[in-house]
Design an enzyme around this catalytic site. Structure first.
Site, PDB file in Angstrom:
ATOM      1  N   PRO A 128      -4.357  14.448   0.308  1.00 16.01           N
ATOM      2  CA  PRO A 128      -5.706  14.380   0.320  1.00 16.01           C
ATOM      3  C   PRO A 128      -6.098  13.437   0.063  1.00 16.01           C
ATOM      4  O   PRO A 128      -7.001  12.657   0.509  1.00 16.01           O
ATOM      5  CB  PRO A 128      -6.255  15.784   0.145  1.00 16.01           C
ATOM      6  CG  PRO A 128      -4.987  16.875   0.335  1.00 16.01           C
ATOM      7  CD  PRO A 128      -3.668  15.491   0.303  1.00 16.01           C
ATOM      8  N   GLY A 243       9.059   0.533   8.323  1.00 15.73           N
ATOM      9  CA  GLY A 243       8.470   1.373   9.234  1.00 15.73           C
ATOM     10  C   GLY A 243       7.235   0.346   9.980  1.00 15.73           C
ATOM     11  O   GLY A 243       7.570   1.201  11.027  1.00 15.73           O
ATOM     12  N   GLY A 340     -12.344  -0.102  36.116  1.00 16.80           N
ATOM     13  CA  GLY A 340     -13.766   0.069  36.084  1.00 16.80           C
ATOM     14  C   GLY A 340     -14.645   1.824  35.631  1.00 16.80           C
ATOM     15  O   GLY A 340     -13.725   1.634  34.732  1.00 16.80           O
ATOM     16  N   GLU A 364       0.837   4.017   8.633  1.00 12.84           N
ATOM     17  CA  GLU A 364       2.403   3.444   7.345  1.00 12.84           C
ATOM     18  C   GLU A 364       1.128   1.800   6.730  1.00 12.84           C
ATOM     19  O   GLU A 364       1.531   0.815   7.100  1.00 12.84           O
ATOM     20  CB  GLU A 364       3.102   2.794   9.130  1.00 12.84           C
ATOM     21  CG  GLU A 364       3.455   4.232   8.791  1.00 12.84           C
ATOM     22  CD  GLU A 364       5.642   3.871   9.926  1.00 12.84           C
ATOM     23  OE1 GLU A 364       5.902   2.840   9.652  1.00 12.84           O
ATOM     24  OE2 GLU A 364       5.299   5.074  10.405  1.00 12.84           O
ATOM     25  N   GLY A 365      -0.242   2.016   6.853  1.00 13.51           N
ATOM     26  CA  GLY A 365      -1.072   0.755   6.486  1.00 13.51           C
ATOM     27  C   GLY A 365      -2.162   0.937   7.167  1.00 13.51           C
ATOM     28  O   GLY A 365      -0.971   0.190   8.320  1.00 13.51           O
ATOM     29  N   SER A 367      -5.260  -1.046   8.979  1.00 11.92           N
ATOM     30  CA  SER A 367      -5.460  -2.938   9.057  1.00 11.92           C
ATOM     31  C   SER A 367      -5.749  -3.957   8.001  1.00 11.92           C
ATOM     32  O   SER A 367      -5.863  -4.868   7.693  1.00 11.92           O
ATOM     33  CB  SER A 367      -5.485  -3.493  10.141  1.00 11.92           C
ATOM     34  OG  SER A 367      -5.355  -3.071  11.456  1.00 11.92           O
ATOM     35  N   GLU A 368      -6.372  -2.451   6.995  1.00 14.48           N
ATOM     36  CA  GLU A 368      -7.560  -3.989   5.565  1.00 14.48           C
ATOM     37  C   GLU A 368      -5.524  -3.748   4.211  1.00 14.48           C
ATOM     38  O   GLU A 368      -5.524  -4.991   4.166  1.00 14.48           O
ATOM     39  CB  GLU A 368      -8.195  -2.778   5.361  1.00 14.48           C
ATOM     40  CG  GLU A 368      -9.089  -2.881   5.931  1.00 14.48           C
ATOM     41  CD  GLU A 368      -9.484  -2.254   7.614  1.00 14.48           C
ATOM     42  OE1 GLU A 368      -8.687  -1.270   7.563  1.00 14.48           O
ATOM     43  OE2 GLU A 368      -9.793  -2.364   8.744  1.00 14.48           O
TER      44      GLU A 368
HETATM   45  C1  LIG Z   1      -1.725  11.197  12.821  1.00 13.45           C
HETATM   46  C2  LIG Z   1      -2.015  10.234  11.640  1.00 13.45           C
HETATM   47  C3  LIG Z   1      -0.020  10.489  11.758  1.00 13.45           C
HETATM   48  C4  LIG Z   1       0.376   9.694   9.739  1.00 13.45           C
HETATM   49  N1  LIG Z   1       1.795  10.638   9.253  1.00 13.45           N
HETATM   50  C5  LIG Z   1       1.822  10.100   8.165  1.00 13.45           C
HETATM   51  C6  LIG Z   1       2.964  10.442   7.596  1.00 13.45           C
HETATM   52  O1  LIG Z   1       3.820  10.484   9.034  1.00 13.45           O
HETATM   53  N2  LIG Z   1       3.474   9.961   6.536  1.00 13.45           N
HETATM   54  C7  LIG Z   1       2.304   9.623   5.864  1.00 13.45           C
HETATM   55  O2  LIG Z   1       2.868  10.016   4.590  1.00 13.45           O
HETATM   56  N3  LIG Z   1       0.985   9.549   5.881  1.00 13.45           N
HETATM   57  C8  LIG Z   1       0.853   9.375   7.566  1.00 13.45           C
HETATM   58  N4  LIG Z   1      -0.442   9.403   7.460  1.00 13.45           N
HETATM   59  C9  LIG Z   1      -1.256   9.273   7.009  1.00 13.45           C
HETATM   60  C10 LIG Z   1      -1.926   7.712   6.742  1.00 13.45           C
HETATM   61  O3  LIG Z   1      -0.411   6.914   6.497  1.00 13.45           O
HETATM   62  C11 LIG Z   1      -3.087   6.808   6.132  1.00 13.45           C
HETATM   63  O4  LIG Z   1      -4.177   8.043   7.168  1.00 13.45           O
HETATM   64  C12 LIG Z   1      -3.418   5.922   6.096  1.00 13.45           C
HETATM   65  O5  LIG Z   1      -2.758   5.201   5.049  1.00 13.45           O
HETATM   66  C13 LIG Z   1      -4.701   5.942   5.313  1.00 13.45           C
HETATM   67  O6  LIG Z   1      -5.396   6.230   3.570  1.00 13.45           O
HETATM   68  P1  LIG Z   1      -6.498   7.596   4.330  1.00 13.45           P
HETATM   69  O7  LIG Z   1      -6.638   7.880   5.732  1.00 13.45           O
HETATM   70  O8  LIG Z   1      -6.522   8.406   2.864  1.00 13.45           O
HETATM   71  O9  LIG Z   1      -7.544   6.202   3.831  1.00 13.45           O
HETATM   72  P2  LIG Z   1      -7.976   6.053   2.904  1.00 13.45           P
HETATM   73  O10 LIG Z   1      -7.329   5.284   2.704  1.00 13.45           O
HETATM   74  O11 LIG Z   1      -8.750   6.978   2.394  1.00 13.45           O
HETATM   75  O12 LIG Z   1      -9.003   4.048   3.685  1.00 13.45           O
HETATM   76  C14 LIG Z   1     -10.003   4.645   4.291  1.00 13.45           C
HETATM   77  C15 LIG Z   1     -10.787   3.063   4.674  1.00 13.45           C
HETATM   78  O13 LIG Z   1     -10.824   1.908   3.883  1.00 13.45           O
HETATM   79  C16 LIG Z   1     -10.066   1.586   4.268  1.00 13.45           C
HETATM   80  N5  LIG Z   1      -9.156   0.661   2.544  1.00 13.45           N
HETATM   81  C17 LIG Z   1      -8.502   2.020   1.090  1.00 13.45           C
HETATM   82  N6  LIG Z   1      -8.378   0.868   0.460  1.00 13.45           N
HETATM   83  C18 LIG Z   1      -8.796  -0.268   0.843  1.00 13.45           C
HETATM   84  C19 LIG Z   1      -8.468  -1.788   0.135  1.00 13.45           C
HETATM   85  N7  LIG Z   1      -8.333  -1.579  -1.338  1.00 13.45           N
HETATM   86  N8  LIG Z   1      -8.992  -2.619   0.746  1.00 13.45           N
HETATM   87  C20 LIG Z   1      -9.763  -2.099   1.550  1.00 13.45           C
HETATM   88  N9  LIG Z   1      -9.801  -1.837   2.282  1.00 13.45           N
HETATM   89  C21 LIG Z   1      -9.846  -0.098   1.653  1.00 13.45           C
HETATM   90  C22 LIG Z   1      -8.838   2.151   4.687  1.00 13.45           C
HETATM   91  O14 LIG Z   1      -8.461   0.328   5.811  1.00 13.45           O
HETATM   92  C23 LIG Z   1      -9.715   2.519   5.498  1.00 13.45           C
HETATM   93  O15 LIG Z   1     -10.126   1.918   6.467  1.00 13.45           O
HETATM   94  C24 LIG Z   1      -0.992   9.374   9.353  1.00 13.45           C
HETATM   95  C25 LIG Z   1      -1.908   9.254   9.780  1.00 13.45           C
HETATM   96  C26 LIG Z   1      -2.179   9.990  10.542  1.00 13.45           C
HETATM   97  C27 LIG Z   1      -3.720   9.953  11.054  1.00 13.45           C
END
Ligand SMILES: Cc1cc2nc3c(=O)[nH]c(=O)nc-3n(C[C@H](O)[C@H](O)[C@H](O)COP(=O)(O)OP(=O)(O)OC[C@H]3O[C@@H](n4cnc5c(N)ncnc54)[C@H](O)[C@@H]3O)c2cc1C
Length: 382
Positions: A128, A243, A340, A364-365, A367-368
């Site tokens: 979380p 990955g 359309g 998996e990370g 785009s940022e």
């Molecule tokens: C459908 C789905 C499947 C997934 N499967 C897996 C899985 O199998 N195993 C697993 O471990 N995880 C999994 N994930 C997790 C996924 O890897 C994370 O959601 C993702 O890495 C982003 O983390 P977050 O959601 O906490 O967003 P946050 O880290 O809170 O980021 C929120 C926003 O802030 C931006 N941001 C954060 N830090 C920076 C920075 N330093 N500079 C600029 N921008 C920044 C991000 O790019 C994003 O736009 C999954 C997620 C989804 C939605």
């Protein structure tokens, strides 16, 4: 430099295309609509050797290379992005780290059934409060006097979580050491204290089950530690490098689906007395989509090829994922425009491509984060 796949690579591509066209594509809309885990397709992928493509045959895999993996991933994701990510997680995020960091005993016990598809894996890094900032792990592993590890915490968004048998799990065992205090484990999902939350209700890839995983006094022996104690961050980051090649291939598959569906539609839909494919505005859209799909594919194949050559590929994997995910989103958006009004309804497949494409910019990370990784390599002269 050669742009022709080897005979083995062509054979994998042809097998994957046949399977994708005849077995996966006819079910893709229903899998999405019903939010259904396609267990029968996972079973077929196991039979075809697609769940451990680059794992040596001695450990239950197909003994092929990562270029083959990318070719197969594109075909399957072109038909169904949900089925694609189930395959990608098992190959890239589960088999690959166990192959690279596991002991011989761990490979025999876990890699062999995972790579042959007898078991399905998941990868639990995110929490979380630890997504992009993956080192901020709050799941704690404490070593007891008898050598047993006791693990408590919550993992978020874990793809395959509700259907997996085995999990590559990341924990914090020494908070003061920061990212050097992270340790990876191989966790059988039936271990007492493991509880899987309800499946996430998602925008896209609805056939891919993901969920939270709750860990409540989960006890694992030292034999479940993957790699070194404190070496988990290295396991996680190097695994995600690989990955990202798989997710780039998934994105290429989604982009190709958008292009192929849009091209077929444009050739039969007529306005002002001719097929819309003969209006230059539509032709330009299709030309841009085709060019960008090819560019995304080439970046993805380059990253896979570098991995096969055992050359550095982290920057190139991030470039491939960054670009291919952007192309998938753009292609899906343009495909809707070409359809359309028909692009906006579930009767046609392009709204699914639009919803499926978005996740490739997040997991998996984001785009940022890919841009941060690429810039980090550039700063180091790489
Ligand atoms: C459908 C789905 C499947 C997934 N499967 C897996 C899985 O199998 N195993 C697993 O471990 N995880 C999994 N994930 C997790 C996924 O890897 C994370 O959601 C993702 O890495 C982003 O983390 P977050 O959601 O906490 O967003 P946050 O880290 O809170 O980021 C929120 C926003 O802030 C931006 N941001 C954060 N830090 C920076 C920075 N330093 N500079 C600029 N921008 C920044 C991000 O790019 C994003 O736009 C999954 C997620 C989804 C939605």
């Amino acid at each position: 430099m050669k742009f022709t796949p080897t005979e083995d690579q062509q054979a994998v591509q042809a097998t994957a295309r046949d399977f994708a066209t005849h077995e996966v594509l006819p079910k893709a809309a229903e899998i999405d609509r019903e939010h259904r885990h396609p267990a029968e397709l996972v079973k077929r992928m196991a039979e075809l050797g697609f769940l451990g493509i680059a794992v040596p045959e001695q450990y239950g895999g197909s003994g092929l290379d990562h270029v083959s993996y990318v070719l197969a991933m594109e075909e399957i994701s072109r038909a169904c992005a949900s089925t694609g990510v189930i395959m990608s997680v098992n190959n890239s995020l589960v088999c690959d780290p166990i192959y690279r960091f596991g002991t011989e005993q761990q490979k025999q016990e876990w890699l062999t059934p995972l790579a042959s598809g007898k078991l399905l894996g998941c990868f639990a890094l995110s929490e979380p409060e630890a997504g992009s900032d993956a080192a901020a792990q709050k799941t704690v592993a404490e070593k007891q006097a008898d050598g047993t590890w006791v693990i408590n915490g919550t993992k978020n968004w874990i793809t395959n979580g509700p259907v997996a048998d085995v999990c590559v799990l990341f924990t914090m065992n020494d908070k003061a050491a920061g990212h050097r205090g992270i340790t990876a484990f191989i966790l059988p999902m039936k271990t007492p204290g493991v509880r899987v939350g309800p499946p996430d209700d998602k925008l896209g890839i609805r056939g891919s089950k993901s969920s939270q995983i709750f860990l409540d006094d989960v006890r694992l022996s030292q034999g479940h530690v993957l790699g070194e104690v404190g070496g988990g961050f290295k396991v996680a980051m190097s695994t995600l490098d690989g990955g990202r090649i798989g997710i780039a291939a998934q994105a290429v598959g989604i982009a190709r689906a958008a292009l192929e569906d849009a091209l077929a539609y444009a050739q039969q839909r007529r306005t002002f007395g001719k097929p819309i494919a003969q209006h230059q505005a539509i032709q330009f859209k299709l030309a841009d989509m085709a060019t960008e799909v090819d560019a995304a594919r080439l970046l993805t194949l380059r990253a896979a090829w570098l991995k096969d050559q055992k050359l550095p590929y982290g920057k190139e994997a991030s470039m491939a994922k960054l670009y291919a995910s952007d192309v998938a989103n753009k292609a899906a958006r343009e495909a809707i425009q070409i359809f359309g009004g028909n692009g906006y309804v579930t009767e046609f497949p392009v709204e699914r491509h639009f919803r499926d494409a978005k996740i490739t910019e997040i997991y998996e990370g984001t785009s940022e984060i890919q841009r941060l990784v690429i810039a980090g390599h550039l700063a180091k002269g790489g």
